[in-house]
Enzyme design. Structure first.
Site, PDB file in Angstrom:
ATOM      1  N   CYS A  18       0.846  -1.195   0.000  1.00 21.85           N
ATOM      2  CA  CYS A  18       0.000   0.000   0.000  1.00 21.85           C
ATOM      3  C   CYS A  18       0.882   1.246   0.000  1.00 21.85           C
ATOM      4  O   CYS A  18       1.890   1.264   0.671  1.00 21.85           O
ATOM      5  CB  CYS A  18      -0.896   0.010   1.227  1.00 21.85           C
ATOM      6  SG  CYS A  18      -2.364  -0.960   0.925  1.00 21.85           S
ATOM      7  N   PRO A  19       0.514   2.280  -0.726  1.00 22.80           N
ATOM      8  CA  PRO A  19      -0.787   2.479  -1.381  1.00 22.80           C
ATOM      9  C   PRO A  19      -0.859   1.980  -2.827  1.00 22.80           C
ATOM     10  O   PRO A  19      -1.775   2.348  -3.543  1.00 22.80           O
ATOM     11  CB  PRO A  19      -0.908   4.003  -1.372  1.00 22.80           C
ATOM     12  CG  PRO A  19       0.498   4.482  -1.528  1.00 22.80           C
ATOM     13  CD  PRO A  19       1.362   3.459  -0.841  1.00 22.80           C
TER      14      PRO A  19
END
Lengths: 80, 432, 241
Positions: A18-19
Site C-alpha cells: 500500500c498504497p
C-alpha cells in the site's frame, strides 16, 4: 451475490504494498466502461481501507470487499 | 469575437495571478536572479538521461519566469520581448505539466546553483497554476482526496484498519516468539506515535523493533504518505498531515516518528509547522533516528548478519532535504560486514528518479525508468548486492531499475534488514 | 565629437548613475517589502550557528564550491570575469584619487606600468570570459534557454570591455589616468569640462563609446538579472535557513 457479477477486468495486486493497490485500481478504472466492474485481489491489509476510501472520494462504488483466505478481494464498479 | 478575446485574456490573467497570490520574497528573488547560466543542467538526473531541454532545471523555472515577467515584473511589462514574456496559454500549460509533474523535487539543482535557486519551490507555483487551470495531475489528486476522505470519515474505516493491524500483530508475535507482543492503537499517553504507510510492510518490522526495545508506542491510524504534497495543493497536503498530527496531540505523545518514507518526513518535520502556523507540542523524528539510538544504547541487539556487499541510497527528502545522513549509514554498518557507499553520496547523492509522486503517474513510467540511468551506474559501480534505502518511492523506482537493467540486487528497507539481523526467538525457532 | 562626449560622458553619466542608484534601491525595497515564505527552504548540511551560516553564505556566494565541482570551466570563466571586473573597478578608482603609497613606492612611471599591466590583464580576462559566454549561449541547450536579455547584457558588456581595452591598449601609453581624472573630477564637481588631451585626439571617440556602453549598462542593470550581485547573498542565506 458478488459472485454473480462478471468483472470486466481482473487485477492481480498480490504482493503490492500500500498504497500501490489503490494506485493501480485508480489507474485502471478508465479501462472499463462506465458501469463496468474491476475485480482486484490484493494481499496488503491496508487496501481494505484504501480502496473503499478511494472509491468514495472519487464517486465510484465498491460492490464488495472481503477477505478470502489471506487475500483481499474487491469488486469495484466504475460509476462515472 | 472581441468578447471571446476579452474572456480569454481575463482567464489568462487570472491564471497568471496565481504567481502573484503565491508571491514571497524568496520566490521573487529566485525569479529575478537566475542568470540562466545552466550550471544546473548536469545536476538533474532527468536532463542527464534525456538531454532534453525541457528537463533542464533552469528551463523548467523559466516557464514560470516568463509569465512573471509578462504580468508582474515592471521591466517585463514594459518590454516583454526582452524576456520572452508569455501567457499561461494551452501550449505553455502543456509544457508546464510535463516538466513540473516529472520533477522529483530532489533539489540537486539547488545544491549546485551558485545562487541556491530552489527550482522545486518555483515549480510549486507551477503546480498551483496547473491546479487552478484544472490541469493538476488527476491520479495524485484522487489519491490525496482518498486520504482526506479517510481522515474525515474515520468511523467508517476504523474497524477495518484495526482488523488489518491485528493480522500484522499475529505475525509480530510469531516473529518475536512473544504472544504478548502487540500493536497498540489509540493508546493514550504513549511516548511515541509511529506513523507508517498503509502497507503492513512498514508496520511489521517497526513493531518488532519497538517491542524488542520495550518502547512505549502507539500506531497511527493514518498513513504518512502525502499525495496532497505531490499534487501541489498545500491545503490538501496540510489536511493529510493534520490527520496524524491531531492524533498525536489527542494522544499526548512526546514524539511523532515517521516511517521509512522520504517526503512524509520532510512534510512532517519541515513543512507542517509552517502550514499550520503553530509549533508542534512534540518532536518529529525519523524511525531510523530511533533505531540508530536503540542500537547505540544497547536497547536492541543486532549482529553483523549481512554478508553480501551492501550500499545505501540517500533519499533526497531525507538526506539533502531532511538532514539525515549518518544514522542510516551507522545502522547499515552495524548489521553488515561489507558496506560500500555510492559516489557521490550524502548531499550530492543522485536522485533515483522515483520521487515527487512520479511513481503513481502511469504515463511517465517509461521516462521515469529511463531517468534512473545515473542511479544504475552508481549501483553497478559499488558492486553491492543489496541496496538499502529508507523511502518507499526510492525503493519502487530502484526495483524497477533492477528489473529493467538486470542489476541482480535486492532493494531493501533498512527496518527489514535490522529485523533480519536481530536475534528473535520466534523466527529463530522457526528456522531450526 | 564634443556633442558626443557631452551626451555620453557628461549627461549620460549623471543619468545612468541616478537610474542605477534609484533602481537598485527600488529593487531592494521591493524584495524587502514582499513577505517571506513561511516554509523554510534551507537544505542540508547546514551550519549550526548564526556565524556559521553567515560565513557559509559568503563562501557559497563568492567561491561557489559546488558550482566548481559540477562545471569547472563555467566556474573558471565566471570567477575570472568577476575578479577581473572587481580589479577593473578598483583600478577605475584612480579616476577619483590616485592610490596612496603605490606611486611613491613605484614612482610615477612604475605606477603607470603597474596600472597598464593590471588593467590589461583584467581587460583581457573579461573579454575572454565574455567571448566564452557568447560562444556558450549560442550553442546547444544554452541557446534554447536564453532570452534576448541575455544577449543584450552580453552585447553591452562586450561594448564596455572592448572600448575599455581599446583605450588601454591603443592609447594607454599616450593618455594616462591623470587626464581622465581631470575630466571625472570635473563631473563630480558638477562643472563638467574636458582636458584638451582628450578632445584633441581620437581617444575622445573611444572614451565616448566606452561611456555610451557604460551608461546603457548601468541604466539597465537594476532591471536585469544582474541584480544577482546583491540578491545572491540573500538567496544563498536562505539556503541554510
Amino acid at each position: 451475490m458478488s459472485d454473480e457479477i462478471k468483472p470486466d477486468l481482473e487485477l492481480d495486486l498480490k504482493g503490492l504494498l500500500c498504497p500501490l493497490p489503490m494506485v493501480k485500481v485508480s489507474q485502471r478504472i478508465k479501462d472499463v466502461p462506465v458501469g463496468g466492474v474491476i475485480r482486484a485481489v490484493a494481499t496488503d491489509p491496508g487496501a481494505m481501507a484504501d480502496i473503499p476510501a478511494w472509491a468514495k472520494s472519487t464517486g465510484n462504488e465498491v460492490v464488495s470487499a472481503g477477505k478470502v483466505g489471506g487475500e483481499f478481494v474487491f469488486l469495484v464498479k466504475r460509476v462515472k | 469575437m472581441a468578447d471571446a478575446t476579452t474572456t480569454e485574456a481575463t482567464e489568462l490573467a487570472t491564471l497568471a495571478g496565481v504567481i502573484d497570490k503565491k508571491m514571497t520574497r524568496q520566490l521573487k528573488q529566485y525569479l529575478d536572479l537566475c542568470a540562466r547560466c545552466a550550471i544546473c543542467k548536469d545536476a538533474c538526473h532527468q536532463y542527464v538521461a534525456t538531454q532534453d531541454v525541457k528537463y533542464l532545471p533552469a528551463y523548467r523555472a523559466e516557464l514560470i519566469r516568463r509569465i512573471y515577467k509578462k504580468y508582474f515584473d515592471k521591466t517585463g511589462r514594459f518590454v516583454p520581448a526582452l524576456y520572452e514574456g508569455r501567457d499561461p496559454d494551452e501550449n505553455l500549460l502543456d509544457e508546464l505539466y510535463e516538466t513540473t509533474y516529472a520533477c522529483t523535487g530532489c533539489r540537486r539543482c539547488m545544491y549546485f546553483c551558485p545562487f541556491s535557486i530552489d527550482t522545486q519551490f518555483i515549480l510549486s507555483v507551477a503546480k498551483a497554476m496547473l491546479i487552478a487551470a484544472g490541469r493538476g495531475n488527476e491520479m495524485l489528486g484522487q489519491l490525496a482526496d482518498a486520504a482526506i476522505f479517510k481522515g474525515d470519515n474515520m468511523e467508517m474505516f476504523h474497524d477495518v484498519i484495526v482488523d488489518g493491524f491485528k493480522d500484522v500483530e499475529k505475525e509480530v508475535q510469531e516473529i518475536t516468539g512473544d504472544p504478548t507482543a502487540e500493536i497498540p492503537v489509540d493508546k493514550q499517553g504513549a511516548d511515541i506515535l509511529y506513523v507508517a504507510l498503509a502497507g503492513a510492510h512498514s508496520i511489521r518490522p517497526a513493531a518488532v523493533i519497538f517491542h524488542e526495545a520495550k518502547e512505549s508506542w502507539t500506531l497511527s491510524l493514518f498513513e504518512a504518505a502525502n499525495y496532497g504534497f505531490f499534487f501541489g495543493d498545500p491545503v490538501k497536503a496540510r489536511k493529510i498531515a493534520d490527520r496524524f498530527m491531531d492524533e498525536a496531540v489527542r494522544l499526548g505523545v512526546k514524539e511523532v516518528v515517521i516511517t521509512e518514507c522520504g517526503h512524509a518526513y520532510r512534510v512532517a518535520e519541515i513543512f507542517h509547522e509552517a502550514w499550520a502556523g503553530k509549533k508542534h507540542p512534540f518532536k518529529v523524528t525519523h524511525v531510523l533516528e530511533k533505531i540508530d539510538a536503540y542500537i547505540k544504547d544497547g536497547r536492541i541487539k543486532v549482529s553483523k548478519a549481512i554478508e553480501l556487499p551492501i550500499t545505501y541510497h540517500d533519499p533526497c527528502q531525507i538526506g539533502r532535504n531532511g538532514g539525515i545522513f549518518e544514522q542510516p549509514r551507522d545502522i547499515v554498518k552495524a548489521i553488515s560486514k561489507d558496506f560500500r557507499d555510492m559516489t557521490p553520496n550524502r548531499q550530492e547523492q543522485w536522485c533515483c528518479g522515483g520521487g515527487g509522486g512520479i511513481v503513481a503517474i502511469d504515463e511517465m513510467n517509461e521516462f521515469r525508468l529511463k531517468s534512473g540511468m545515473k542511479k544504475v551506474e552508481q549501483i553497478r559501480a559499488t558492486g553491492a548486492k543489496i541496496v538499502a534505502s529508507p523511502c518507499e518511492n526510492c525503493r519502487l523506482q530502484m526495483e524497477g531499475l533492477d528489473e529493467v537493467h538486470q542489476l541482480g540486487v535486492r532493494i531493501a528497507a533498512i527496518m527489514d534488514l535490522v529485523v533480519e539481523s536481530m536475534p528473535l526467538k520466534g523466527r529463530d525457532a522457526a528456522k531450526v | 565629437m564634443e556633442t558626443y562626449l557631452q551626451i555620453t560622458s557628461v549627461w549620460g553619466v549623471y543619468l545612468s548613475i541616478a537610474v542605477f542608484v534609484a533602481g537598485m534601491a527600488w529593487r531592494i525595497w521591493e524584495w524587502s517589502t514582499t513577505p517571506r515564505s513561511p516554509i523554510p527552504l534551507g537544505m542540508f548540511p547546514k551550519p549550526r550557528t548564526g556565524t556559521g551560516r553567515f560565513f557559509k553564505m559568503l563562501k557559497d556566494t563568492f567561491i561557489a564550491p559546488q558550482s566548481f565541482r559540477i562545471e569547472p570551466w563555467m566556474w573558471l570563466a565566471a570567477m575570472a570575469f568577476h575578479i577581473a571586473a572587481l580589479g577593473a573597478f578598483v583600478g577605475h578608482l584612480r579616476l577619483i584619487h590616485e592610490f596612496p603609497f603605490l606611486p611613491s613606492l613605484l614612482g610615477e612611471a612604475g605606477m603607470n606600468t603597474f596600472a597598464a599591466w593590471s588593467g590589461s590583464i583584467a581587460g583581457v580576462l573579461m573579454l575572454g570570459a565574455i567571448l566564452f559566454w557568447i560562444a556558450r549561449r549560442t550553442t546547444g541547450p544554452y541557446k534554447t534557454i536564453s532570452v534576448p536579455e541575455d544577449y543584450l547584457l552580453l552585447a553591452l558588456l562586450f561594448g564596455v570591455v572592448i572600448m575599455g581595452d581599446h583605450m588601454r591598449f591603443v592609447y594607454g601609453s599616450i593618455v594616462h589616468a591623470a587626464t581622465y581624472r581631470e575630466w571625472f573630477l570635473s563631473l563630480l564637481a558638477f562643472k563638467p569640462a574636458f582636458p584638451v588631451e582628450l578632445t584633441s585626439s581620437n581617444v575622445a571617440f573611444s572614451l565616448g563609446t566606452h561611456m555610451l556602453f557604460v551608461d546603457l549598462f548601468l541604466i539597465y542593470f537594476p532591471f536585469s538579472k544582474l541584480v544577482h550581485t546583491v540578491g545572491a547573498l540573500a538567496s544563498n542565506y536562505v539556503r541554510s535557513e
